[in-house]
Design a protein around this motif. Structure first.
Motif, mmCIF file in Angstrom:
data_model
loop_
_atom_site.group_PDB
_atom_site.id
_atom_site.type_symbol
_atom_site.label_atom_id
_atom_site.label_comp_id
_atom_site.label_asym_id
_atom_site.label_seq_id
_atom_site.Cartn_x
_atom_site.Cartn_y
_atom_site.Cartn_z
ATOM 1 N N LEU A 1 27.677 10.871 94.400
ATOM 2 C CA LEU A 1 28.226 12.136 94.889
ATOM 3 C C LEU A 1 29.699 12.316 94.567
ATOM 4 N N ALA A 2 30.149 13.542 94.653
ATOM 5 C CA ALA A 2 31.571 13.857 94.569
ATOM 6 C C ALA A 2 31.858 15.054 95.464
ATOM 7 N N ALA A 3 33.031 15.069 96.043
ATOM 8 C CA ALA A 3 33.472 16.203 96.863
ATOM 9 C C ALA A 3 34.592 16.916 96.120
ATOM 10 N N TRP A 4 34.386 18.184 95.825
ATOM 11 C CA TRP A 4 35.387 18.997 95.161
ATOM 12 C C TRP A 4 35.345 20.406 95.760
ATOM 13 N N ASN A 5 36.116 21.287 95.181
ATOM 14 C CA ASN A 5 36.112 22.687 95.605
ATOM 15 C C ASN A 5 35.540 23.598 94.521
ATOM 16 N N TYR A 6 35.130 22.970 93.411
ATOM 17 C CA TYR A 6 34.546 23.703 92.288
ATOM 18 C C TYR A 6 33.723 22.728 91.451
ATOM 19 N N PHE A 7 32.591 23.213 90.941
ATOM 20 C CA PHE A 7 31.830 22.485 89.932
ATOM 21 C C PHE A 7 31.516 23.429 88.776
ATOM 22 N N GLN A 8 31.410 22.878 87.583
ATOM 23 C CA GLN A 8 31.069 23.706 86.430
ATOM 24 C C GLN A 8 29.726 24.404 86.636
ATOM 25 N N SER A 9 28.835 23.789 87.386
ATOM 26 C CA SER A 9 27.482 24.325 87.574
ATOM 27 C C SER A 9 27.428 25.508 88.529
ATOM 28 N N ILE A 10 28.556 25.888 89.147
ATOM 29 C CA ILE A 10 28.577 27.042 90.054
ATOM 30 C C ILE A 10 28.103 28.286 89.297
ATOM 31 N N ASP A 11 27.173 29.004 89.896
ATOM 32 C CA ASP A 11 26.553 30.161 89.239
ATOM 33 C C ASP A 11 27.176 31.455 89.745
ATOM 34 N N THR A 12 28.288 31.851 89.134
ATOM 35 C CA THR A 12 28.925 33.129 89.439
ATOM 36 C C THR A 12 29.348 33.778 88.122
ATOM 37 N N PRO A 13 29.443 35.093 88.084
ATOM 38 C CA PRO A 13 29.919 35.767 86.868
ATOM 39 C C PRO A 13 31.311 35.298 86.448
ATOM 40 N N ALA A 14 32.203 35.100 87.419
ATOM 41 C CA ALA A 14 33.571 34.668 87.102
ATOM 42 C C ALA A 14 33.564 33.297 86.433
ATOM 43 N N ASN A 15 32.715 32.397 86.936
ATOM 44 C CA ASN A 15 32.650 31.058 86.351
ATOM 45 C C ASN A 15 32.015 31.088 84.970
ATOM 46 N N ALA A 16 30.972 31.901 84.802
ATOM 47 C CA ALA A 16 30.333 32.017 83.490
ATOM 48 C C ALA A 16 31.334 32.497 82.438
ATOM 49 N N LYS A 17 32.169 33.450 82.818
ATOM 50 C CA LYS A 17 33.188 33.951 81.889
ATOM 51 C C LYS A 17 34.230 32.883 81.597
ATOM 52 N N PHE A 18 34.644 32.156 82.638
ATOM 53 C CA PHE A 18 35.647 31.105 82.469
ATOM 54 C C PHE A 18 35.137 30.030 81.507
ATOM 55 N N ILE A 19 33.897 29.618 81.675
ATOM 56 C CA ILE A 19 33.320 28.587 80.805
ATOM 57 C C ILE A 19 33.232 29.092 79.367
ATOM 58 N N ALA A 20 32.782 30.326 79.208
ATOM 59 C CA ALA A 20 32.669 30.895 77.858
ATOM 60 C C ALA A 20 34.044 31.000 77.198
ATOM 61 N N ASP A 21 35.031 31.454 77.963
ATOM 62 C CA ASP A 21 36.401 31.557 77.433
ATOM 63 C C ASP A 21 36.946 30.182 77.055
ATOM 64 N N TRP A 22 36.636 29.180 77.865
ATOM 65 C CA TRP A 22 37.101 27.819 77.618
ATOM 66 C C TRP A 22 36.502 27.269 76.322
ATOM 67 N N HIS A 23 35.206 27.431 76.171
ATOM 68 C CA HIS A 23 34.536 26.936 74.967
ATOM 69 C C HIS A 23 35.050 27.640 73.705
ATOM 70 N N LYS A 24 35.331 28.921 73.835
ATOM 71 C CA LYS A 24 35.872 29.669 72.695
ATOM 72 C C LYS A 24 37.269 29.189 72.357
ATOM 73 N N PHE A 25 38.081 28.956 73.395
ATOM 74 C CA PHE A 25 39.463 28.522 73.171
ATOM 75 C C PHE A 25 39.524 27.122 72.580
ATOM 76 N N ILE A 26 38.709 26.216 73.133
ATOM 77 C CA ILE A 26 38.784 24.812 72.753
ATOM 78 C C ILE A 26 37.937 24.516 71.515
ATOM 79 N N LYS A 27 37.100 25.510 71.129
ATOM 80 C CA LYS A 27 36.236 25.398 69.942
ATOM 81 C C LYS A 27 35.291 24.198 70.030
ATOM 82 N N ASN A 28 34.761 23.996 71.239
ATOM 83 C CA ASN A 28 33.840 22.882 71.457
ATOM 84 C C ASN A 28 32.979 23.205 72.678
ATOM 85 N N ASP A 29 31.704 23.547 72.445
ATOM 86 C CA ASP A 29 30.822 23.936 73.541
ATOM 87 C C ASP A 29 30.455 22.781 74.467
#
Length: 436
Positions: free
Chosen positions: A284-312
């Motif tokens: 387990l881990a305790a955090w305030n955010y996980f990549q697996s969070i299913d929200t539109p804002a997170n989906a956009k953040f992940i997509a923007d990150w992959h585009k910026f870093i050029k690594n999916d």
């Protein structure tokens, strides 16, 4: 006494007409730029965690520039490498403020690195946004804490493990790296566990150095401690690249999550990316955010990150989200103040609310801590976390622990007229600084 930070205007020599003409363009370009300091280890034991935060900040700066910048000016990220060297953090912070003239700094991971830079930010009157969970017992005027305080991570994690859903844990191993964050967090957790009726003999505490790699003896001790017939869990404040051999040794010795679960506070998606996660499923881990969070804002953040870093395959993680929230708070406060002047921005940030990535809004409170949801995640085979518990709403960060005698009567409020980081409600006096 706190010094003042002033912007030094570059003067051109009246006599050097040609030189003046030659210098006018870069001077004008500098005037059109707001510099932002990025203070994260790109080498050494903490690079495994901090390099991603540098990249995240550069992405956020790029995105803000695409929106037109800030106050009509372009933002420029100034990156330095304090190299997991705690005194070097202070030197690099001074360099960013005094030499590079940054308007604010986003950085640090370990508490010892943050502690080393506190005097610099106070003396030079600049701003640090600190994005990582920490031990509390601090509220500084020049620091904004966008990571979790203990009541936003450590205490809820223990509550979950104590619950029926968390396995009704009765015996506790507090395993940490040997520095201020694990020691203070575990001091709070020991007091909390004892207040909940846990006997001293059912608590084991152990510390290892940064970069520790030979975990056989420590893991054997955990295994032995967990064989006493009571449900046992490990609460881990192990930091940096020491986590890789730690988890490998857990697997080597056959310690499975159903037997002795590990609840980590410093292991996220980035750290798991370097591990064979098959033996770790269920820990387990305790955090305030996980990549697996299913929200539109997170989906956009992940997509923007992959585009910026050029690594999916590059993951996102909690401290990245904390930088996302903190950076957007700083931008909003600068726009509100109409200036990057630290004194005015420090006052303007309080009360600012911005979207977080879990679907709500986080607010900067008068104690310079933000409101956050608390999530408990279970490691999956793909290195992601499945959320198994989440607070129904946002939790306000408590900078002073209710479970320590020296701090239970302290509050922080940086608004005038109190303007105090450690006001004692019992004596009615301010301690004069934000640390105890």
């Amino acid at each position: 006494m706190r010094g003042s930070f002033s912007t030094i205007t570059k003067m051109l020599s009246a006599g050097a007409v040609t030189a003046g003409l030659m210098m006018s363009f870069p001077a004008r370009a500098a005037d059109d730029t707001i510099k932002v300091g990025i203070l994260h280890s790109l080498s050494g034991t903490m690079a495994i965690s901090e390099t991603t935060l540098k990249d995240a900040m550069l992405m956020l700066i790029d995105e803000q520039n695409a929106k037109g910048g800030l106050l009509g000016k372009k933002l420029e990220g100034v990156v330095v490498d304090p190299a997991s060297n705690w005194p070097l953090f202070a030197e690099k912070a001074r360099e960013l403020i005094s030499k590079d003239k940054v308007a604010a700094v986003f950085g640090c991971w370990t508490s010892v690195s943050r502690k080393s830079v506190l005097p610099v930010f106070s003396e030079l009157d600049n701003i640090l946004f600190y994005p990582v969970q920490y031990e509390g017992e601090e509220s500084e005027r020049n620091v904004f804490y966008t990571g979790a305080a203990p009541n936003q991570q450590a205490i809820p994690a223990v509550d979950y493990l104590m619950s029926e859903d968390g396995g009704s844990v009765k015996r506790w191993v507090l395993e940490g790296t040997d520095y201020v964050y694990p020691r203070t967090t575990n001091k709070i957790l020991e007091a909390y566990l004892k207040a909940k009726g846990v006997a001293a003999e059912d608590i084991m505490v152990n510390y290892t150095p940064f970069g520790f790699s030979d975990w056989q003896t420590e893991v054997s001790a955990i295994k032995k401690f967990g064989s006493a017939g009571k449900k046992t869990a490990v609460v881990s404040t192990v930091n940096g690249d020491a986590n890789v051999p730690f988890y490998k040794e857990l697997g080597n010795q056959g310690i499975k999550a159903e037997d002795i679960p590990v609840m980590a506070f410093s292991v996220g998606e980035e750290e798991l990316a370097g591990l064979d996660t098959a033996p770790l499923v269920g820990h387990l881990a305790a955090w305030n955010y996980f990549q697996s969070i299913d929200t539109p804002a997170n989906a956009k953040f992940i997509a923007d990150w992959h585009k910026f870093i050029k690594n999916d395959k590059r993951t996102t993680n909690d401290p990245m989200e904390a930088h996302y929230v903190g950076f957007n708070m700083w931008v909003k406060a600068v726009e509100k103040a109409g200036t990057t002047d630290p004194d005015k921005v420090i006052d303007a940030v309080i009360g600012v609310s911005v979207p977080n990535l879990t679907g709500g809004y986080s607010t900067m409170m008068p104690n310079h801590h933000i409101t956050k949801p608390v999530l408990i995640g279970e490691i999956q085979a793909d290195g992601q976390f499945e959320t198994v518990s989440q607070t129904p709403g946002l939790v306000m960060g408590d900078e002073w622990s209710d479970y320590l005698a020296d701090s239970k009567d302290l509050i922080s409020d940086w608004r005038a007229p109190l303007s105090c980081g450690n006001f004692n409600v019992a004596t009615g006096k301010c301690g004069g600084k934000g640390t105890n």
